[in-house]
Write a protein that holds these residues in place. Sequence first.
Motif, PDB file in Angstrom:
ATOM      1  N   TRP A   1      12.630   7.563   4.522  1.00  6.54           N
ATOM      2  CA  TRP A   1      11.399   7.002   5.077  1.00  6.54           C
ATOM      3  C   TRP A   1      11.222   5.567   4.584  1.00  6.54           C
ATOM      4  CZ3 TRP A   1       8.140  11.981   3.802  1.00  6.54           C
ATOM      5  CH2 TRP A   1       8.382  12.926   4.802  1.00  6.54           C
ATOM      6  N   PRO A   2      10.682   4.697   5.456  1.00  8.25           N
ATOM      7  CA  PRO A   2      10.630   3.271   5.099  1.00  8.25           C
ATOM      8  C   PRO A   2       9.804   2.944   3.851  1.00  8.25           C
ATOM      9  CG  PRO A   2      10.126   3.596   7.421  1.00  8.25           C
ATOM     10  CD  PRO A   2      10.190   4.947   6.816  1.00  8.25           C
ATOM     11  N   HIS A   3       8.846   3.809   3.497  1.00 14.05           N
ATOM     12  CA  HIS A   3       8.001   3.433   2.348  1.00 14.05           C
ATOM     13  C   HIS A   3       8.691   3.664   1.006  1.00 14.05           C
ATOM     14  CE1 HIS A   3       6.932   7.698   3.032  1.00 14.05           C
ATOM     15  NE2 HIS A   3       6.727   7.760   1.736  1.00 14.05           N
TER      16      HIS A   3
ATOM     17  N   VAL B   1      10.261   0.473  -0.698  1.00 18.78           N
ATOM     18  CA  VAL B   1       9.204  -0.436  -1.156  1.00 18.78           C
ATOM     19  C   VAL B   1       8.546   0.103  -2.425  1.00 18.78           C
ATOM     20  CG1 VAL B   1       7.035  -1.516  -0.502  1.00 18.78           C
ATOM     21  CG2 VAL B   1       8.769  -1.135   1.225  1.00 18.78           C
ATOM     22  N   MET B   2       8.207   1.391  -2.378  1.00 15.31           N
ATOM     23  CA  MET B   2       7.540   1.999  -3.528  1.00 15.31           C
ATOM     24  C   MET B   2       8.456   1.987  -4.760  1.00 15.31           C
ATOM     25  SD  MET B   2       6.167   5.886  -3.892  1.00 15.31           S
ATOM     26  CE  MET B   2       7.675   6.574  -4.512  1.00 15.31           C
TER      27      MET B   2
ATOM     28  N   GLU C   1      10.953   0.018  -5.365  1.00 13.97           N
ATOM     29  CA  GLU C   1      11.163  -1.356  -5.840  1.00 13.97           C
ATOM     30  C   GLU C   1      10.002  -1.766  -6.756  1.00 13.97           C
ATOM     31  OE1 GLU C   1      11.630  -4.258  -2.690  1.00 13.97           O
ATOM     32  OE2 GLU C   1      11.394  -5.893  -4.128  1.00 13.97           O
ATOM     33  N   LEU C   2       8.803  -1.347  -6.369  1.00 18.20           N
ATOM     34  CA  LEU C   2       7.636  -1.651  -7.210  1.00 18.20           C
ATOM     35  C   LEU C   2       7.761  -0.977  -8.577  1.00 18.20           C
ATOM     36  CD1 LEU C   2       4.724  -2.964  -7.162  1.00 18.20           C
ATOM     37  CD2 LEU C   2       3.887  -0.711  -6.584  1.00 18.20           C
TER      38      LEU C   2
ATOM     39  N   LYS D   1      -2.495   7.317  -1.457  1.00 20.95           N
ATOM     40  CA  LYS D   1      -1.619   7.732  -0.348  1.00 20.95           C
ATOM     41  C   LYS D   1      -2.239   8.799   0.533  1.00 20.95           C
ATOM     42  CE  LYS D   1       0.259  11.491  -2.951  1.00 20.95           C
ATOM     43  NZ  LYS D   1       0.262  12.681  -2.132  1.00 20.95           N
ATOM     44  N   SER D   2      -1.666   8.934   1.718  1.00 22.90           N
ATOM     45  CA  SER D   2      -2.021  10.056   2.591  1.00 22.90           C
ATOM     46  C   SER D   2      -1.312  11.295   2.052  1.00 22.90           C
ATOM     47  CB  SER D   2      -1.539   9.808   4.011  1.00 22.90           C
ATOM     48  OG  SER D   2      -2.069   8.631   4.534  1.00 22.90           O
TER      49      SER D   2
ATOM     50  N   THR E   1       1.161  14.601   1.933  1.00 24.59           N
ATOM     51  CA  THR E   1       2.556  14.965   2.273  1.00 24.59           C
ATOM     52  C   THR E   1       3.438  13.751   2.597  1.00 24.59           C
ATOM     53  OG1 THR E   1       1.999  15.375   4.587  1.00 24.59           O
ATOM     54  CG2 THR E   1       1.967  17.273   3.135  1.00 24.59           C
ATOM     55  N   MET E   2       3.363  12.738   1.746  1.00 23.87           N
ATOM     56  CA  MET E   2       4.225  11.565   1.916  1.00 23.87           C
ATOM     57  C   MET E   2       5.419  11.631   0.961  1.00 23.87           C
ATOM     58  SD  MET E   2       2.710   9.813   4.238  1.00 23.87           S
ATOM     59  CE  MET E   2       3.352   8.177   4.198  1.00 23.87           C
TER      60      MET E   2
ATOM     61  N   VAL F   1       5.409  11.255  -2.131  1.00 18.91           N
ATOM     62  CA  VAL F   1       5.320  10.186  -3.133  1.00 18.91           C
ATOM     63  C   VAL F   1       5.555  10.751  -4.536  1.00 18.91           C
ATOM     64  CG1 VAL F   1       3.727   8.532  -4.190  1.00 18.91           C
ATOM     65  CG2 VAL F   1       3.892   8.678  -1.725  1.00 18.91           C
TER      66      VAL F   1
ATOM     67  N   LEU G   1       8.554  -6.643  -0.253  1.00 17.80           N
ATOM     68  CA  LEU G   1       7.630  -6.508  -1.383  1.00 17.80           C
ATOM     69  C   LEU G   1       7.473  -7.843  -2.119  1.00 17.80           C
ATOM     70  CD1 LEU G   1       5.897  -4.505  -3.061  1.00 17.80           C
ATOM     71  CD2 LEU G   1       7.862  -4.238  -4.553  1.00 17.80           C
TER      72      LEU G   1
ATOM     73  N   ILE H   1       5.055  -3.395   4.641  1.00 15.54           N
ATOM     74  CA  ILE H   1       5.663  -2.932   5.891  1.00 15.54           C
ATOM     75  C   ILE H   1       4.573  -2.128   6.592  1.00 15.54           C
ATOM     76  CG2 ILE H   1       8.064  -2.812   5.101  1.00 15.54           C
ATOM     77  CD1 ILE H   1       7.549   0.245   4.726  1.00 15.54           C
TER      78      ILE H   1
ATOM     79  N   MET I   1      -0.964   0.021  -4.740  1.00 14.52           N
ATOM     80  CA  MET I   1      -0.212   0.190  -3.494  1.00 14.52           C
ATOM     81  C   MET I   1      -0.835   1.321  -2.682  1.00 14.52           C
ATOM     82  SD  MET I   1       3.821   0.944  -2.860  1.00 14.52           S
ATOM     83  CE  MET I   1       4.352  -0.746  -2.787  1.00 14.52           C
TER      84      MET I   1
ATOM     85  N   ILE J   1      -0.253   3.828   0.561  1.00 13.82           N
ATOM     86  CA  ILE J   1       0.788   4.327   1.470  1.00 13.82           C
ATOM     87  C   ILE J   1       0.153   5.248   2.515  1.00 13.82           C
ATOM     88  CG2 ILE J   1       2.996   5.543   1.621  1.00 13.82           C
ATOM     89  CD1 ILE J   1       3.469   4.795  -1.331  1.00 13.82           C
TER      90      ILE J   1
ATOM     91  N   GLU K   1      -8.063  13.178   3.641  1.00 14.96           N
ATOM     92  CA  GLU K   1      -6.690  13.590   3.335  1.00 14.96           C
ATOM     93  C   GLU K   1      -5.646  12.632   3.883  1.00 14.96           C
ATOM     94  OE1 GLU K   1      -5.682  17.065   1.913  1.00 14.96           O
ATOM     95  OE2 GLU K   1      -7.477  16.314   0.964  1.00 14.96           O
ATOM     96  N   GLN K   2      -5.895  12.107   5.061  1.00 16.06           N
ATOM     97  CA  GLN K   2      -4.849  11.303   5.706  1.00 16.06           C
ATOM     98  C   GLN K   2      -5.163   9.820   5.811  1.00 16.06           C
ATOM     99  OE1 GLN K   2      -1.936  12.292   6.178  1.00 16.06           O
ATOM    100  NE2 GLN K   2      -1.933  14.489   6.433  1.00 16.06           N
TER     101      GLN K   2
ATOM    102  N   ILE L   1      -6.940   8.095   3.707  1.00 15.92           N
ATOM    103  CA  ILE L   1      -7.192   7.585   2.341  1.00 15.92           C
ATOM    104  C   ILE L   1      -8.619   7.043   2.215  1.00 15.92           C
ATOM    105  CG2 ILE L   1      -6.066   6.392   0.422  1.00 15.92           C
ATOM    106  CD1 ILE L   1      -3.712   5.793   2.174  1.00 15.92           C
TER     107      ILE L   1
END
Lengths: 267, 393
Positions: free
Chosen positions: A89-91, A94-95, A97-98, A112-113, A115-116, A118, B6, B25, B40, B42, B77-78, B80
Amino acid sequence: MAATKSEIDYRELRQAALAAMILEQQQEERDLARGVETQLTDDEQKENSHKIREATTSTYTWLTKYTKTFNPHWKDQGLESPYMPFPAWPHFPVMLELLEDESNSDPIFIEKSRTMMVTWGIMGYFTLQAMKVPEREIVVQTMTSDKGELPIDYAKCLWLSQPEWLRKAFPVKRSSQYQEDLKAVESQPANEFRLQNGSVIFGIPAGAGKIRSYHPWGYFNDETAFQAEAGTAYDEALSAAKKIVLNSTAAASWFFDMTNDADMNQG
Amino acid sequence: MEQTPLQAAKMMLDEVPEQTRVEVIKGVNIRRKKNGLTVMSIHYSAIPDRDPDTPKGSEWYKKEHRRYSSEAMWKKEQEIDSNATGGEAVFGKILSEFYETIVISDPLWYPDPRWDVVGGFDHGVANATCLLKAYVPREHIDPKTGLRAPTEVYICGEYYSYRRDDWDNNVDQNVQEMLQMPDMDRARWIAADPSIFYNTEAAEKGKPTAIYATYHKNRMFKMRAYDGVRSDVSFVQWMHSDYWRGIAHGRKPRLYIVCRNPSDRPQPGMHPYDCPNLLWEMKRAKRVQLTARQLLTRNAAEGLQDRNNHAIDPLKYITGLLRNPTPIPAEEAIAEEMGKLDRFTGAIRARFLMANMDLKGRPIGPDGLPRKGKGARHIDLRKRPGVLPAVGR
């Protein structure tokens, strides 16, 4: 002028070399008995090291190519196995790298939302750190004790899902040399994951004062917005830990007040 | 070497104010807190299969969205949104739907210098201290109706301060700032939290003193203890049913909030003619939420959460003392009366009310709406019936 005595004790050195040779021979005998070919040529060793370096060069590479995650919904989603490669997944780049930015030693906050994956990603970062750097202590704090064990399960799953040559390069702590990987991992306490290099990841429950007996390099607080004393726990971690990551889905809480600079120390 | 998204976003962070979100992104952004730490965010749209702008993502969005028990839960939940749930937001809806009606955002708007000034005050040390300033136009007769126009209130100016790294938030510091508030010198009164008038503070010598004594010593002479209704439930009620009555049907609000600098977080300090903190608190004001277990034995709670109400309390003091209820329009009163009746009684009662309004010179039709010219035929029931009933018109 009196001759100065050499600081090198050659007798002792010869004895140490002899002992090393004996140990090496014993190891070879044991390996032969087990039918394992461990003696590698220099070229093979070089190639192996190169492979290991390439696999662990970044958390993203390691997660997406050299280990697997566990998907509890695999049956419903029509998958062949619950163990699947980490999604690209694209995030994630980025995450990660941070997180991997060595120049930034400040705490990192992630909102975050649901179920990502993370938490999986952050645990991947800390697990690889524990594998690569000896004597790294990492503490993961989550909502309750049961949940405290869940991220440790993630770390164990990520370690076990690697190819054998990576597991050999970064072995887990085991009670005997012949213990299998799975048994070695399973025999560890549910809230601990120890590696042979002295690194360890502890899972602790939420609450103030829980981190006081640890002096970790890394501190990861998962679902911070759902922890009653998260603010105090964070302050306690600040003085002890070097790498601090807080991650949460949304809820009216200290975490979101702080990330939005709305915190007025009102409890 | 090429810059990563980033790195580019981080460089941009150096050029924008704190808390400004910079997109790294799609679905991922970063921002800096005022102390320089990085946050951050997401969002689910970072995953192409969940991005509503893609066909597959749109499908996922529809399917996933309807599975949630409420919009608030989805947002929490979604999306944020940390404040989406946790009790009903009592002013959230009205302030989002009628923001332009209630909040004066015109940068050139200033109060009429002839208007009266009053204030509301809440004391805090670790919590916020807040002084609200309100302008009240003098009562006048509406030339259109010939009736006395109801009082209007313009909340226009606040001082909001809490303990910070460089600020102890003590009385002396705050009073010096508050005295700089424009027009407070001509305030008729400042209604303050009654608890600061009780002798509860230990003194070096003698009996305990009141916190107000320190304010008085520092020349805040106009404070008086608020002695009106203190109930949060009543406050919410009078704000909706009195000050903001009928704005959904095009009526003018009676209470305006002036704010040209709204914010998502508290803005400590002096705002001479704006109220960003009051708006911030009102948007977040929520009723107490009971747990499922508590709801088995209790009614749903109506009180407000005792949190972030440092500007709301002074507003309660101001509006509680200035209350002069909005007259209820005849059509609304009739509709309310009629709602209580069954169809048979309703017909008779409606006839009587129409006749009554006609006698008062304000004829209305059977639909309850005002009629110009001829109204309904009426029977004056106030007169004793004679041989023949008095039939009007």
